[in-house]
Design a protein around this motif. Structure first.
Motif, mmCIF file in Angstrom:
data_model
loop_
_atom_site.group_PDB
_atom_site.id
_atom_site.type_symbol
_atom_site.label_atom_id
_atom_site.label_comp_id
_atom_site.label_asym_id
_atom_site.label_seq_id
_atom_site.Cartn_x
_atom_site.Cartn_y
_atom_site.Cartn_z
ATOM 1 N N PHE A 110 -1.002 -9.061 6.106
ATOM 2 C CA PHE A 110 -1.945 -9.795 6.862
ATOM 3 C C PHE A 110 -1.818 -11.334 6.887
ATOM 4 C CE2 PHE A 110 -4.030 -5.838 5.345
ATOM 5 C CZ PHE A 110 -4.531 -5.306 6.610
ATOM 6 N N LEU A 112 -0.455 -13.104 4.462
ATOM 7 C CA LEU A 112 -0.932 -13.743 3.162
ATOM 8 C C LEU A 112 -0.326 -14.921 2.794
ATOM 9 C CD1 LEU A 112 -2.473 -13.129 0.531
ATOM 10 C CD2 LEU A 112 -0.425 -12.008 -0.383
ATOM 11 N N ASN A 119 -4.506 -18.879 10.790
ATOM 12 C CA ASN A 119 -5.158 -18.478 9.547
ATOM 13 C C ASN A 119 -6.197 -17.553 9.904
ATOM 14 O OD1 ASN A 119 -7.247 -19.896 10.890
ATOM 15 N ND2 ASN A 119 -7.176 -21.634 9.645
ATOM 16 N N ALA A 122 -5.933 -12.060 9.361
ATOM 17 C CA ALA A 122 -6.739 -10.951 8.463
ATOM 18 C C ALA A 122 -8.017 -10.348 9.210
ATOM 19 C CB ALA A 122 -7.131 -11.601 7.095
ATOM 20 N N GLN A 123 -8.313 -11.189 10.013
ATOM 21 C CA GLN A 123 -9.653 -10.753 10.905
ATOM 22 C C GLN A 123 -9.184 -10.280 12.289
ATOM 23 O OE1 GLN A 123 -9.704 -14.376 9.444
ATOM 24 N NE2 GLN A 123 -10.306 -13.124 7.619
ATOM 25 N N TYR A 142 0.679 -3.200 3.276
ATOM 26 C CA TYR A 142 -0.794 -3.390 3.282
ATOM 27 C C TYR A 142 -0.915 -4.036 1.984
ATOM 28 C CZ TYR A 142 -5.764 -2.377 2.938
ATOM 29 O OH TYR A 142 -7.201 -2.215 2.866
ATOM 30 N N ASN A 143 -2.068 -4.817 1.748
ATOM 31 C CA ASN A 143 -2.709 -5.385 0.559
ATOM 32 C C ASN A 143 -4.026 -5.583 0.653
ATOM 33 O OD1 ASN A 143 -2.925 -7.909 1.701
ATOM 34 N ND2 ASN A 143 -2.147 -9.279 0.078
ATOM 35 N N LYS A 144 -4.579 -5.863 -0.484
ATOM 36 C CA LYS A 144 -6.198 -5.806 -0.689
ATOM 37 C C LYS A 144 -6.888 -6.910 0.126
ATOM 38 C CE LYS A 144 -5.950 -8.978 -4.565
ATOM 39 N NZ LYS A 144 -6.298 -9.183 -6.007
ATOM 40 N N VAL A 145 -6.093 -7.631 0.862
ATOM 41 C CA VAL A 145 -6.847 -8.415 1.950
ATOM 42 C C VAL A 145 -7.397 -7.664 3.071
ATOM 43 C CG1 VAL A 145 -6.262 -10.162 3.802
ATOM 44 C CG2 VAL A 145 -5.116 -10.503 1.499
ATOM 45 N N SER A 149 -11.997 -4.192 5.626
ATOM 46 C CA SER A 149 -12.131 -4.590 6.918
ATOM 47 C C SER A 149 -11.848 -3.525 8.085
ATOM 48 C CB SER A 149 -10.822 -5.432 7.204
ATOM 49 O OG SER A 149 -10.757 -6.514 6.224
#
Length: 344
Positions: A110, A112, A119, A122-123, A142-145, A149
């Protein structure tokens, strides 16, 4: 040959050399990378060889020279390779209530580490998934960001070993079993989920094979030393990919359900790894896609390294690559499938 001008004799010589190299490249998908790691790199340039063969064919055709038969025969022999590289038209079959839509996307954490200037990636990525609304979505890198969501999905499997880059599968349908395939000496992995849809159970594999660690701007400032480093890096990655593909092949051979394999193979459709993982499954792009099917954001080459492979029990009804959605170094791909009733 004696009737050719000196220039055409030179052209024909290069044509013959190209033909021999192309035939060799045709054989590479059947040769294990660990036996010929350096030579396996040539699979990456097979599409370029096909393009040059076509240009030679046109060159001789306009002169009504019989030398056109050489490249014409090579192109004919490699027609299945051409279909992996480019499809003149796509196929879209009518929707049915029990169709299943799937998306695969390498989201590059996302953004990161801010590889891209935006910026709000991630949305943007969850919003895009929500807009396309696939029944099942598989995310690589994938990561926890991304946690919380994708709340529209009731069922999920998120796998991030030891806090490393992971993968996720989100589904509207119940996940009745799940697991991972660990790759030795690698941060990459494959995960799977058995998903219940009515009376059918579908196993979804999402995988991210060893990266060759070549950035989209690799064409810039290449010298001889850097070229050798890139060559070694690619050949070493292909050796690791073969081991990973063997692990996946063994695992899927024990699966009792119809399967879909998707994800980032980090290799071309002309490779041993592609052939090994695909097996006798259908490539959704070949079945229903169009154009080049470009899935990696490399400026000068339409690289297709993300795939959907569908079990023979499944009909591929649609395939799309969203190459206008630039929020990662990959593009999302999506397919629509259904069970073939007489093969259930």
């Amino acid at each position: 040959m004696r009737k050719l001008s000196w220039f055409n004799k030179v052209m024909y010589f290069f044509n013959i050399v190209l033909t021999l190299l192309t035939v060799f490249a045709y054989l590479l998908p059947f040769m294990a990378p660990r036996l010929f790691p350096i030579l396996s790199v040539f699979t990456l340039v097979l599409p370029l060889m096909l393009v040059f063969n076509f240009l030679f064919f046109i060159y001789w055709l306009f002169q009504a020279k019989r030398q056109m038969l050489l490249s014409g025969l090579i192109l004919l022999l490699g027609i299945t390779f051409v279909n992996k590289f480019f499809k003149f038209s796509s196929t879209t079959l009518p929707d049915a209530a029990d169709d299943v839509t799937l998306m695969s996307y390498n989201v590059r954490l996302f953004n990161l580490y801010e590889w891209l200037p935006d910026n709000d990636i991630a949305q943007k990525i969850p919003a895009f998934v929500k807009e396309k609304n696939p029944d099942i979505v598989c995310l690589q890198e994938y990561n926890k960001v991304g946690d919380n969501s994708f709340s529209q999905y009731k069922y999920s499997y998120i796998f991030s070993p030891k806090g490393q880059t992971g993968q996720a599968i989100f589904s509207y349908f119940p996940i009745i079993n799940r697991g991972s395939i660990e790759f030795p000496e690698s941060a990459n992995n494959a995960i799977y989920a058995d998903i219940k849809r009515g009376n059918d159970t579908l196993r979804i594999y999402s995988m991210h094979l060893q990266s060759i660690k070549i950035s989209p701007d690799i064409h810039e400032n290449i010298d001889e030393e850097k070229s050798k480093l890139i060559f070694r890096r690619i050949s070493n990655a292909f050796e690791k990919q073969q081991l990973q593909a063997d692990l996946v092949e063994k695992h899927k051979s024990e699966c009792p359900y119809a399967m879909v394999i998707c994800g980032d193979l980090n290799n071309s459709a002309f490779s041993y790894v592609y052939r090994s993982i695909r097996g006798d499954m259908n490539d959704a792009f070949e079945e229903a896609g169009g154009g080049f099917g470009k899935s990696y954001n490399y400026k000068y080459y339409p690289a297709r390294i993300d795939y959907f492979f569908a079990d023979e029990k499944l009909e591929v009804k649609e395939f799309n690559t969203f190459s206008n959605f630039v929020n990662s170094d990959h593009f999302p791909i999506m397919t629509r499938l259904n069970f073939i009733k007489d093969k259930e």
